[in-house]
Design a protein around this motif. Structure first.
Motif, short mmCIF file in Angstrom:
data_model
loop_
_atom_site.label_atom_id
_atom_site.label_comp_id
_atom_site.label_asym_id
_atom_site.label_seq_id
_atom_site.Cartn_x
_atom_site.Cartn_y
_atom_site.Cartn_z
N VAL A 116 -88.98 39.35 -95.91
CA VAL A 116 -89.79 39.72 -94.75
C VAL A 116 -89.71 41.24 -94.61
O VAL A 116 -88.64 41.84 -94.83
CB VAL A 116 -89.26 39.02 -93.47
N GLY A 122 -85.94 39.19 -88.14
CA GLY A 122 -85.25 38.75 -86.93
C GLY A 122 -86.16 38.10 -85.92
O GLY A 122 -85.80 37.94 -84.76
N GLN A 124 -87.87 35.14 -86.70
CA GLN A 124 -88.05 33.76 -87.16
C GLN A 124 -89.12 33.59 -88.24
O GLN A 124 -89.47 32.47 -88.59
CB GLN A 124 -88.39 32.86 -85.97
N GLY A 126 -88.76 34.41 -91.38
CA GLY A 126 -88.06 33.89 -92.55
C GLY A 126 -87.89 32.38 -92.46
O GLY A 126 -88.16 31.65 -93.43
N LYS A 155 -77.37 33.89 -92.66
CA LYS A 155 -77.52 33.21 -91.36
C LYS A 155 -78.65 32.18 -91.42
O LYS A 155 -78.52 31.07 -90.93
CB LYS A 155 -77.86 34.23 -90.27
C1 LIG Z 1 -83.60 36.96 -95.26
C2 LIG Z 1 -84.94 37.12 -94.55
C3 LIG Z 1 -86.05 36.62 -95.44
C4 LIG Z 1 -84.91 36.29 -93.26
O1 LIG Z 1 -86.13 36.53 -92.56
P1 LIG Z 1 -86.10 36.81 -90.98
O2 LIG Z 1 -87.51 36.70 -90.53
O3 LIG Z 1 -85.39 38.06 -90.70
O4 LIG Z 1 -85.26 35.54 -90.54
P2 LIG Z 1 -85.18 34.82 -89.13
O5 LIG Z 1 -85.78 35.67 -88.07
O6 LIG Z 1 -85.73 33.46 -89.31
O7 LIG Z 1 -83.65 34.76 -88.88
C5 LIG Z 1 -82.96 35.97 -88.77
C6 LIG Z 1 -82.51 36.27 -87.33
O8 LIG Z 1 -83.42 35.89 -86.31
C7 LIG Z 1 -82.74 35.09 -85.35
N1 LIG Z 1 -83.65 34.10 -84.77
C8 LIG Z 1 -84.21 33.07 -85.42
N2 LIG Z 1 -84.95 32.36 -84.57
C9 LIG Z 1 -84.90 32.99 -83.37
C10 LIG Z 1 -85.47 32.73 -82.10
N3 LIG Z 1 -86.26 31.68 -81.87
N4 LIG Z 1 -85.22 33.58 -81.10
C11 LIG Z 1 -84.42 34.65 -81.31
N5 LIG Z 1 -83.83 34.92 -82.48
C12 LIG Z 1 -84.06 34.10 -83.51
C13 LIG Z 1 -81.68 34.46 -86.14
O9 LIG Z 1 -80.60 34.00 -85.37
C14 LIG Z 1 -81.28 35.59 -87.01
O10 LIG Z 1 -80.40 36.45 -86.28
P3 LIG Z 1 -80.05 37.94 -86.68
O11 LIG Z 1 -81.19 38.80 -86.21
O12 LIG Z 1 -78.80 38.24 -85.94
O13 LIG Z 1 -79.88 37.98 -88.18
C15 LIG Z 1 -85.19 38.60 -94.16
O14 LIG Z 1 -84.23 39.01 -93.23
C16 LIG Z 1 -85.19 39.53 -95.36
O15 LIG Z 1 -86.24 39.76 -95.96
N6 LIG Z 1 -84.02 40.09 -95.69
C17 LIG Z 1 -83.89 41.03 -96.77
C18 LIG Z 1 -84.22 40.39 -98.09
C19 LIG Z 1 -83.33 39.22 -98.42
O16 LIG Z 1 -82.14 39.26 -98.22
N7 LIG Z 1 -83.94 38.16 -98.98
C20 LIG Z 1 -83.23 37.01 -99.40
C21 LIG Z 1 -82.55 37.30 -100.69
S1 LIG Z 1 -81.63 35.92 -101.27
#
Ligand SMILES: CC(C)(COP(=O)(O)OP(=O)(O)OC[C@H]1O[C@@H](n2cnc3c(N)ncnc32)[C@H](O)[C@@H]1OP(=O)(O)O)[C@@H](O)C(=O)NCCC(=O)NCCS
Length: 190
Positions: A116, A122, A124, A126, A155
């Motif tokens: 993402v 962060g 949701q 992902g 996470k």
């Molecule tokens: C890993 C990745 C794809 C996850 O995508 P994302 O959109 O950030 O993920 P989510 O939002 O679903 O979850 C992440 C966070 O959102 C929070 N969250 C999820 N649903 C939520 C909701 N309804 N309300 C508030 N927070 C929420 C989660 O608790 C989590 O907490 P954090 O911010 O403390 O980490 C993204 O962070 C990314 O691209 N990271 C770098 C690349 C990577 O590592 N890719 C995977 C390689 S294996």
């Protein structure tokens, strides 16, 4: 959290042609999200295109109102002979025995990439990508590899029920320790 506040206008399943067209955009997100050095995109492009030809390949994109890519996830059916499959089989058989390797690897979907755009993480996206990608996948299991350490990715995987398959594994040619995580399918859409 609603789709509006995340910036996502729609989620779309991309055809292989659409994926090829969006490849530079997708690789730019990958390089930024993973904090990889310049030049990584050029190096990865042929591999991503090859993946799109594999059996069971599917890709979900998160798009904003201007149709720009905010994130994507893709994967395919894992098969003997593929580099990742053979690496994981070798490590898992050595650590847990061939029966355990068979249990995970005989019928699985490899979640190959999920990224993402950093500004949109962060919210949701992902999790939405993950659930949509796996919705309807016919395999018994889903497997993925991720660098060891604490990250948003970890996470997300734990929250969606992924368990340890193999920890602290070193793939050939990469000095970083990786975890292989997996879970049985299906994973509910919510
Ligand atoms: C890993 C990745 C794809 C996850 O995508 P994302 O959109 O950030 O993920 P989510 O939002 O679903 O979850 C992440 C966070 O959102 C929070 N969250 C999820 N649903 C939520 C909701 N309804 N309300 C508030 N927070 C929420 C989660 O608790 C989590 O907490 P954090 O911010 O403390 O980490 C993204 O962070 C990314 O691209 N990271 C770098 C690349 C990577 O590592 N890719 C995977 C390689 S294996």
């Amino acid at each position: 959290m609603t789709a509006m506040s995340s910036g996502v206008s729609r989620y779309a399943q991309l055809s292989a042609d659409e994926f090829r067209t969006r490849l530079p955009e997708a690789l730019a997100i990958y390089v930024k999200a993973m904090r990889y050095p310049e030049g990584t995109a050029e190096q990865r492009a042929p591999m991503w295109l090859t993946h799109a030809l594999r059996e069971g390949w599917r890709c979900i994109a998160a798009l904003d109102a201007d149709d720009a890519l905010l994130g994507l996830a893709y994967g395919y059916t894992g098969r003997a002979g593929q580099w990742w499959h053979e690496q994981v089989r070798h490590g898992l058989a050595r650590r847990s025995g061939p029966a355990e390797a068979d249990r995970w690897l005989n019928d699985y979907f490899e979640l190959t990439e999920i990224h993402v755009r950093p500004e949109n993480q962060g919210k949701q996206i992902g999790e939405d990508l993950l659930r949509r990608l796996l919705d309807g996948v016919p395999n018994a299991n889903v497997l993925l590899s991720t660098p060891e350490g604490t990250s948003r990715a970890w996470k997300l995987y734990r929250r969606t029920g992924f368990v340890d398959v193999l920890r602290d594994y070193q793939f050939t040619g990469d000095p970083r320790p990786f975890a292989i995580l997996g879970r049985p399918l299906p994973l509910d859409l919510r």
